[in-house]
Design an enzyme around this catalytic site. Structure first.
Site, PDB file in Angstrom:
ATOM      1  CB  CYS A   1      -1.036  -0.174   1.080  1.00  0.00           C
ATOM      2  SG  CYS A   1      -0.631  -1.059   2.806  1.00  0.00           S
TER       3      CYS A   1
ATOM      4  NE  ARG B   1       3.187  -8.245   5.787  1.00  0.00           N
ATOM      5  CZ  ARG B   1       1.727  -8.198   5.607  1.00  0.00           C
ATOM      6  NH1 ARG B   1       1.159  -8.807   6.560  1.00  0.00           N
ATOM      7  NH2 ARG B   1       1.265  -7.481   5.040  1.00  0.00           N
TER       8      ARG B   1
ATOM      9  CD  GLN C   1      -0.757  -9.471   0.848  1.00  0.00           C
ATOM     10  OE1 GLN C   1      -1.015  -8.176   0.503  1.00  0.00           O
ATOM     11  NE2 GLN C   1      -1.251  -9.654   2.149  1.00  0.00           N
TER      12      GLN C   1
ATOM     13  CG  ASP D   1      -2.193  -5.775  -1.706  1.00  0.00           C
ATOM     14  OD1 ASP D   1      -3.005  -5.760  -1.429  1.00  0.00           O
ATOM     15  OD2 ASP D   1      -0.968  -5.657  -1.543  1.00  0.00           O
TER      16      ASP D   1
ATOM     17  CG  HIS E   1      -3.714  -0.675  -2.216  1.00  0.00           C
ATOM     18  ND1 HIS E   1      -2.482  -1.531  -2.313  1.00  0.00           N
ATOM     19  CD2 HIS E   1      -3.738  -1.032  -0.781  1.00  0.00           C
ATOM     20  CE1 HIS E   1      -2.351  -2.322  -1.406  1.00  0.00           C
ATOM     21  NE2 HIS E   1      -2.959  -1.919  -0.268  1.00  0.00           N
TER      22      HIS E   1
ATOM     23  CE  LYS F   1      -8.806  -6.478  10.471  1.00  0.00           C
ATOM     24  NZ  LYS F   1      -7.363  -6.663  10.592  1.00  0.00           N
TER      25      LYS F   1
ATOM     26  CG  HIS G   1      -5.630  -1.445   2.460  1.00  0.00           C
ATOM     27  ND1 HIS G   1      -4.283  -1.342   2.324  1.00  0.00           N
ATOM     28  CD2 HIS G   1      -6.244  -0.176   2.842  1.00  0.00           C
ATOM     29  CE1 HIS G   1      -3.871  -0.214   3.172  1.00  0.00           C
ATOM     30  NE2 HIS G   1      -4.890   0.401   3.296  1.00  0.00           N
TER      31      HIS G   1
END
Length: 595
Positions: free
Chosen positions: A284, A313, A331, A333, A335, A415, A461
Site C-alpha cells: 500500500c 515480513r 498477495q 493485492d 488498492h 475491515k 485495500h
RNA sequence: GCCGCUGUAGCUCAGUGGCAGAGCAGCUGUUUCGUAAACAGCAGGUCGUGGGUUCAAGUCCCACCGGCGGCUCCA
C-alpha cells in the site's frame, strides 16, 4: 451458547444435545482440575472452559507435565467419574469466595473481575471451583474423553503474564463419536499441505530460509496458473497491474506510519553511505507513492492498482507454519482509489468478484467477519459508523452472512475478513477488504474533482486469495491435491504399455502440448499398472493409456483419476474434452463445494 | 518471542552407553507387460550444529539452529 447458574430444573438428559455436550465438556474440565490438584496439591488452577471438540484447563504447576502425566491424570479422572458424585453449584458472596480461594491467586483475580456481588461456586466430592456454571448433574455423565496434549498458554492470553500449562482434552458424547473424530483428524493429517507439498513435488520449506517456500516446477505452475486466472479477472474488472520496488528507504513507512508501529516486523538494514532501507512488507505505501507521482482527475478514478510482487515480513519465529504462515509471500493485492460517489459500487464490486472467485475455485462459503472500530482509531465516529453500516449491508446483498468482530478493525478503518479452515480445522484469513481513512491523507494524495478543486481520494485495500502461499496451502488441503484440471501441474499422463508405444505416446504429448495442455509421458521401465498407480498418486486428472489397439486407431484409452476407465477415445475427442474442461475451468467433482 | 515436545538415508521410521538398520524412493540389469506396486542387484548417513561427561555417546548433560503442537502477534 449460554448457560444459567445451576438450578438443574431441566433434567440433564432432556437438554438439547449441544447443551448436553457443552456441559459434559465443562464438567470434564472440572474433573481434570480435580485430578491435577490430587497429583499436585500445590497447583494453582486458572480457567477451564469447554471448547470445540473438548475442553482445556490451565494450571500453574511446579514442573512441566509429561505425556506419562497425562496418562496418570486420565486414570485419576476415570476414578472420579466412576464414583459418579453429584456436581452442586451455588451463588456465594464474594467475600466468602475470597476466603475459599485464598491460596489461589488466579481465582482471586477472576473474582475481582466479576461485577456481581455474588459468584458461582461449584463442587463435586472434595473439589471446588469458581465457575459460572453449566454442568452435568453428576461426574458420571461426562461422556467419552481422552486427554490430548499439553501446551503453553499465557494467563489471560497476555504475553506479559505468567505462562501456564494448558491441558487439552477431547470429549464427545459417545465413544463412537470420539473415535470418529480421531479417524477424521488422522485423515486430515494425511492431507496436510506440508506433506502433500512434498509428495506432489509442489514446494517445500527449508531451514536454509525459514518461512520462505521453495516452489518446485509443479508448484510454480500452480502459482502462475492462479496469477494467470487473476489477470484474466483483472482485465474484466478493470484493474491495472503495477510493479513497485522491493526495497525502499524507510522514509516511506515513516510517512505511512508502519515504521513506528510495525518496524520490528520488517527486514531493515543500513548500507554504507545511505539511509536505512527496508524490504517491503506490504504494497500500500508503494501504491500511494505511485499515485502521488501522477496527476489524477476524477475522470481517472476509480484507479485500481494491483500487484503480485513478493512481500517479506519478519514473523516471530514461533509462528511460522508451512505455507499458511510464512516470511516471504505474494498477495493478489490491490488498492482502489476512488471518489466518495464511487465508493459503494467499489465495495460491492469487491464482493461480486470474491463470490465469483470462490465459486470458480469450488471453495464453498467462507466465514466472514466484520471487524469494527477499535479503541485506538483515527477519524470521525460518524464516518466509521457509515463505513461499518455500508460493509454490513453489502455483505448481505452479496448473499453472505457475517459475524461481528467488535473492536478488531485496523486503526485506520473497518475491515471485512473471509476465513477458511485448513485440514486440521484451523481457521485462516484469505480475503480481506479494508476501508482506509488515513493513508491518502498521510501521503497527501489528491485528485482534481469536477469542481476544479483538489480532493483527497478514498482508499480501499483488498485481496481475495490473500497471500498466494497461504491460499495454496489451504487449497491443497481443501482439494487433497486433486486440483481442477485448469490448475493441475500435469493435466494428463500418457502411459505407453510397452516400449514400442513410446513413440506414439510422444506424438500424443506433442499434439496436446501444441494446444497448451500440460502433458507428460511415463517412459519408466514399469508395468502399466505401476504407471497408473504413480499418476493416480500424483493426482494427474487424466491418464491416456496407449497400446497396440490405440495406436492402430489413433486413439487412447482414457482413465480419470476418480478411478474410472472411460474407454478408448479418438485423439481429437480427447483433446476437445481436455480443452473444454480447461477453458471452462470445470471443477473436478472431487472439489465440489463444501462448507 | 514464550511453554512443551522433537531432530537417525530423499521420505516414513526402528535403534535408549559397546560394529548405524528396515521399507519405500533412487541407480543398474533382466523383463515389454492392458487399468492402483514385476524381479534381482547396487548405492545411499559427520545420527541438526557446537561444546561437555565417559575407556566408549545416535543414546546422558549444556547451548544454539530447525521442525511440530499451542500461546501471543498479524499493517
Amino acid at each position: 451458547m449460554t448457560t444459567t447458574p445451576e438450578t438443574h430444573d431441566v433434567p440433564f438428559d432432556q437438554l438439547p444435545p449441544d447443551e448436553r455436550l457443552f456441559r459434559m465438556r465443562h464438567s470434564a474440565a472440572h474433573v481434570l482440575a480435580e485430578a491435577v490438584l490430587e497429583m499436585f496439591p500445590e497447583a494453582k488452577y486458572a480457567i477451564g472452559p469447554p471448547v470445540e471438540n473438548g475442553f482445556y484447563y490451565d494450571f500453574d504447576l511446579p514442573r512441566p507435565l509429561t505425556p506419562e502425566d497425562l496418562v496418570a491424570l486420565e486414570a485419576r479422572m476415570r476414578v472420579s467419574i466412576a464414583r459418579d458424585v453429584a456436581i452442586r453449584g451455588e451463588q456465594i458472596p464474594k467475600a466468602q469466595a475470597r476466603e475459599i480461594f485464598k491460596d489461589q491467586p488466579y481465582k482471586l483475580e477472576l473474582i475481582d473481575g466479576i461485577e456481581d456481588d455474588t459468584v458461582g461456586h461449584f463442587m463435586h466430592g472434595d473439589f471446588e471451583d469458581l465457575c459460572r456454571g453449566g454442568h452435568t448433574e453428576r461426574t458420571g455423565q461426562v461422556g467419552a474423553f481422552t486427554l490430548d496434549r499439553v501446551a503453553g498458554a499465557y494467563w489471560r492470553g497476555d504475553e506479559h503474564n505468567a505462562m501456564l500449562q494448558r491441558v487439552y482434552g477431547l470429549l464427545f458424547a459417545t465413544e463412537a463419536e470420539l473415535e470418529a473424530f480421531k479417524v477424521q483428524r488422522a485423515e486430515a493429517e494425511r492431507r496436510d499441505h506440508r506433506r502433500l507439498g512434498r509428495e506432489l513435488d509442489l514446494f517445500h520449506l527449508d531451514p536454509i530460509s525459514p518461512g520462505s517456500p521453495f516452489y518446485h516446477p509443479k508448484g510454480a505452475v500452480l502459482y502462475n496458473a492462479l496469477i494467470d486466472y487473476l489477470r484474466d479477472l483483472y482485465l474484466e474488472y478493470d484493474y491495472s497491474e503495477v510493479i513497485t520496488p522491493q526495497l525502499f528507504s524507510t522514509d516511506l513507512w515513516k510517512v505511512s506510519g508502519h515504521y513506528q508501529n510495525f518496524g520490528g516486523d520488517m527486514f531493515l538494514f543500513q548500507p554504507e553511505d545511505e539511509g536505512e532501507l527496508g524490504i517491503k512488507p506490504m504494497n500500500c505505501p508503494g501504491h500511494c507513492w505511485l499515485f502521488k507521482s501522477g496527476h489524477y482527475s476524477y475522470r481517472d478514478l476509480p484507479l485500481r492498482l494491483a500487484e503480485f510482487t513478493r512481500l517479506h515480513r519478519n514473523e516471530r519465529s514461533g509462528v511460522l507454519h508451512g505455507m499458511t504462515r510464512v516470511r516471504s509471500f505474494a498477495q493478489d493485492d490491490a488498492h482502489i482509489y476512488c471518489t466518495p460517489e464511487q465508493f459503494d459500487t467499489e465495495v460491492a464490486r469487491f464482493f461480486e468478484m470474491s463470490k465469483r472467485i470462490y465459486a470458480d475455485l469450488g471453495l464453498g462459503d467462507p466465514v466472514i467477519r466484520l471487524a469494527t472500530r477499535p479503541e485506538k482509531y483515527i477519524g470521525e465516529i460518524a464516518d466509521w459508523d457509515a463505513a461499518e453500516a455500508l460493509l454490513g449491508r453489502v455483505i448481505n446483498e452479496a448473499g453472505y452472512e457475517y459475524v461481528l468482530a467488535p473492536g478488531e478493525g485496523a486503526f485506520y478503518g473497518p475491515k471485512v475478513e473471509f476465513h477458511m479452515r485448513d485440514a486440521l480445522g484451523r481457521s485462516w484469513q484469505l480475503s480481506t477488504i479494508q476501508i482506509d481513512q488515513a493513508m491518502p491523507g498521510r501521503f497527501g494524495l489528491e485528485y482534481i474533482g469536477d469542481d476544479g478543486e483538489a480532493h483527497t481520494p478514498l482508499m480501499l485495500h483488498r485481496a481475495i486469495l490473500g497471500s498466494l502461499e497461504r491460499f495454496i496451502g489451504v487449497y491443497t488441503e481443501h482439494t487433497a491435491g486433486r486440483f481442477p484440471l485448469w490448475l493441475a501441474p500435469v493435466q494428463a499422463m500418457v502411459i505407453p504399455i510397452a516400449d514400442r508405444h513410446v513413440e506414439y505416446a510422444e506424438q500424443i504429448r506433442k499434439t496436446l502440448r501444441a494446444r497448451g495442455l500440460r502433458v507428460q509421458v511415463d517412459t519408466s521401465n514399469e508395468r502399466m499398472g505401476a504407471k497408473i498407480r504413480n499418476a493416480q498418486l500424483q493426482q494427474v486428472p487424466y491418464m491416456l493409456v496407449v497400446g497396440d489397439r490405440e495406436q492402430e486407431a489413433n486413439a487412447a484409452a482414457v482413465r480419470d483419476r476418480a478411478g474410472g476407465d472411460l474407454g478408448a477415445m479418438p485423439l481429437d475427442a480427447i483433446m476437445a474434452k481436455l480443452i473444454e474442461e480447461r477453458d471452462t475451468r470445470a471443477l473436478s467433482h472431487e472439489v465440489a463445494p463444501s462448507a
